[in-house]
Design an enzyme around this catalytic site. Structure first.
Site, PDB file in Angstrom:
ATOM      1  N   ARG A 237     -32.026   7.434  62.151  1.00 38.96           N
ATOM      2  CA  ARG A 237     -32.397   6.010  62.047  1.00 38.96           C
ATOM      3  C   ARG A 237     -33.844   5.858  61.555  1.00 38.96           C
ATOM      4  NH1 ARG A 237     -30.453   1.645  60.457  1.00 38.96           N
ATOM      5  NH2 ARG A 237     -32.114   2.194  59.047  1.00 38.96           N
ATOM      6  N   CYS A 241     -35.036   4.045  58.092  1.00 34.97           N
ATOM      7  CA  CYS A 241     -35.928   2.882  58.066  1.00 34.97           C
ATOM      8  C   CYS A 241     -37.116   3.130  57.136  1.00 34.97           C
ATOM      9  CB  CYS A 241     -36.408   2.536  59.472  1.00 34.97           C
ATOM     10  SG  CYS A 241     -35.189   1.653  60.463  1.00 34.97           S
TER      11      CYS A 241
END
Lengths: 280, 217
Positions: A237, A241
């Site tokens: 994640r 990002c």
């Protein structure tokens, strides 16, 4: 009968008041307890995913992870049962929800992935070049099988990363700076997308770090990403990002990544983890 | 060896602990900067589409620095004044004046999120032009349902405002560097940061203002 109800009532109320940290709940029940508490478009955005949670493909990945965890592997022919994730060797229940944490044996604050790599190298004798350690992503990787298994044993536990050692607070505080740090082609920071409630990118509702009941779902990795057809990790994640923010590639398990994960875990403190989760 | 300007005592303690653990090689303004630039946080030498490196991308300019310091707080008047003046200085107008381009091309720019991504996958600008990704945050064509809400709806933009010189000038400046009007906004500086070319900006403006554009139907 009436008297009996009256006797039970205070117990029930006390239980409800201490929020929903309850390891006996299924992940979808943990999520439902949060939905009942706060009005959140993020938590409720996919009724289809909520419906599919009892059949989360991540359960199969966790099952394979359990086998891998117990198996004697690597040049040292050892299982991972001797690995200390912070609560003693082999103690996994509620261990992940108290990470990242400072480990005296390495003198470092470590997240789940970096601790796992550390144990696979020291206990099992794997090297960084071995596929078992090198391959970090995808449901088929040892890393994701193990992380999904270890994570699932913290389902329903409240996030509670320790802040006793100065390194733990230093990393959390550095993570906060990173969270608000604008840079790159588009001037984005994590806060651009995660500082407000109910906002969307295209059709996706974004989680707000300032609402812990929402944020616990956001950080509940490993989770099965329906759109990716794979189980994904916290480190995945973070990498995604920064890539979307046009700020280049963050190194897996770097102190920068662990600092950010320390901050985001601290922000969900007290809320129950949904593990494994299912995300869009 | 360590020369820090404004470190308070707790910060010094942290630096000492981290110094012992990480072995600093140079001096950074903060621990987070040290983790990025000195402790192997990012693949700093990776090349970027604009001809620099990831290190350049992560190095903050004035507006990025000042706005980051706000954290979760909304902008105060001193910060606003300083950011607005930095933004005003950055504005460059097209040589022949502001003109509306082709709204169809502008629509493609508004829909495309391609470009400038670097890392495990890297966007190749020689194969596909970078977009502006307006739809990630704004509503435009009322028939498009997959629109973001981080920014205000721009549906009917030109229909509601006309195409007079002042409004064209304003819209151009907001796209070029929105901090002129909205200090520390979340919106990117599409002109100043060279996200979009001058031609692309004029096409996006056509998408906003042209009476034939779906935005104004």
């Amino acid at each position: 009968m009436f008297n009996r109800t009256l006797l039970v009532l205070p117990v029930v109320l006390a239980f409800a008041a201490t929020a929903s940290a309850d390891p006996s709940m299924a992940p979808e029940e943990v999520l439902q307890s949060l939905i009942d508490k706060v009005d959140s478009k993020y938590l409720t955005q996919s009724s289809q995913n909520i419906m599919m949670m009892p059949d989360n493909p991540a359960y199969w990945v966790a099952e394979e992870g359990e086998e891998l965890f117990m198996e004697k592997r690597g040049p040292k022919n050892a299982s991972l049962e001797g690995c200390d994730f912070g609560k003693g060797p082999g103690v996994l229940e509620g261990a992940y929800t108290e990470m990242p944490r400072y480990f005296a044996d390495t003198g470092k604050v470590m997240d789940l992935e970096s601790r796992l790599v550390h144990c696979m190298m020291t206990l099992q004798g794997f090297s960084k070049k071995d596929a078992a350690i090198k391959k970090r992503h995808g449901s088929g990787s040892d890393m994701m099988k193990l992380q999904t298994y270890i994570g699932s044993l913290s389902n329903g536990y409240a996030w509670n990363p320790p802040m006793d050692h100065p390194m733990e607070t230093a990393m959390r505080d550095a993570g906060k700076e990173l969270f608000y740090r604008r840079a790159g082609t588009l001037d984005f920071s994590c806060n651009t997308c995660h500082g407000d409630t109910g906002k969307r990118i295209r059709a996706s509702v974004l989680p707000n770090i300032n609402v812990p009941e929402e944020w616990t779902k956001a950080i509940s990795w490993p989770a099965f990403r329906v759109g990716h057809d794979n189980v994904r990790s916290s480190q995945h994640r973070v990498r995604g990002c920064y890539w979307q923010m046009r700020q280049g590639r963050i190194e897996a398990t770097s102190d920068a990544s662990i600092a950010l994960i320390s901050y985001w875990t601290d922000a969900a403190r007290g809320q129950p983890a949904i593990l494994p989760d299912m995300k869009r | 060896m360590i020369k820090h300007k404004n470190y308070t005592t707790p910060a010094l303690t942290l630096v000492a602990i981290l110094f012992a653990t990480f072995s600093y090689t140079a001096v950074a303004d903060s621990l987070s900067d040290s983790l990025i630039f000195e402790q192997g946080g990012f693949r700093l030498s990776q090349k970027t589409q604009e001809g620099g490196t990831v290190k350049d991308r992560l190095t903050q300019d004035g507006i990025q620095k000042v706005c980051s310091k706000l954290g979760a707080a909304s902008v105060d008047s001193n910060t606003a004044a300083s950011v607005t003046s930095m933004a005003r200085e950055s504005i460059k107008k097209p040589a022949g004046g502001i003109k509306l381009g082709d709204w169809k091309k502008g629509e493609a720019v508004a829909r495309s999120g391609y470009g400038f991504r670097v890392g495990h996958k890297t966007d190749d600008h020689s194969k596909r032009e970078a977009g502006g990704n307006c739809y990630a945050c704004h509503q435009l064509d009322p028939n498009e349902i997959a629109f973001g809400t981080l920014g205000p709806s721009l549906t009917g933009y030109g229909k509601l405002r006309g195409t007079g010189e002042p409004i064209l000038n304003y819209a151009y400046e907001v796209i070029y560097n929105p901090h002129v009007y909205f200090p520390c906004t979340h919106m990117p500086r599409f002109g100043h940061n060279n996200v979009l070319t001058g031609q692309q900006i004029s096409d996006v403006m056509a998408y906003l203002f042209d009476s034939a554009s779906p935005v104004n139907q």
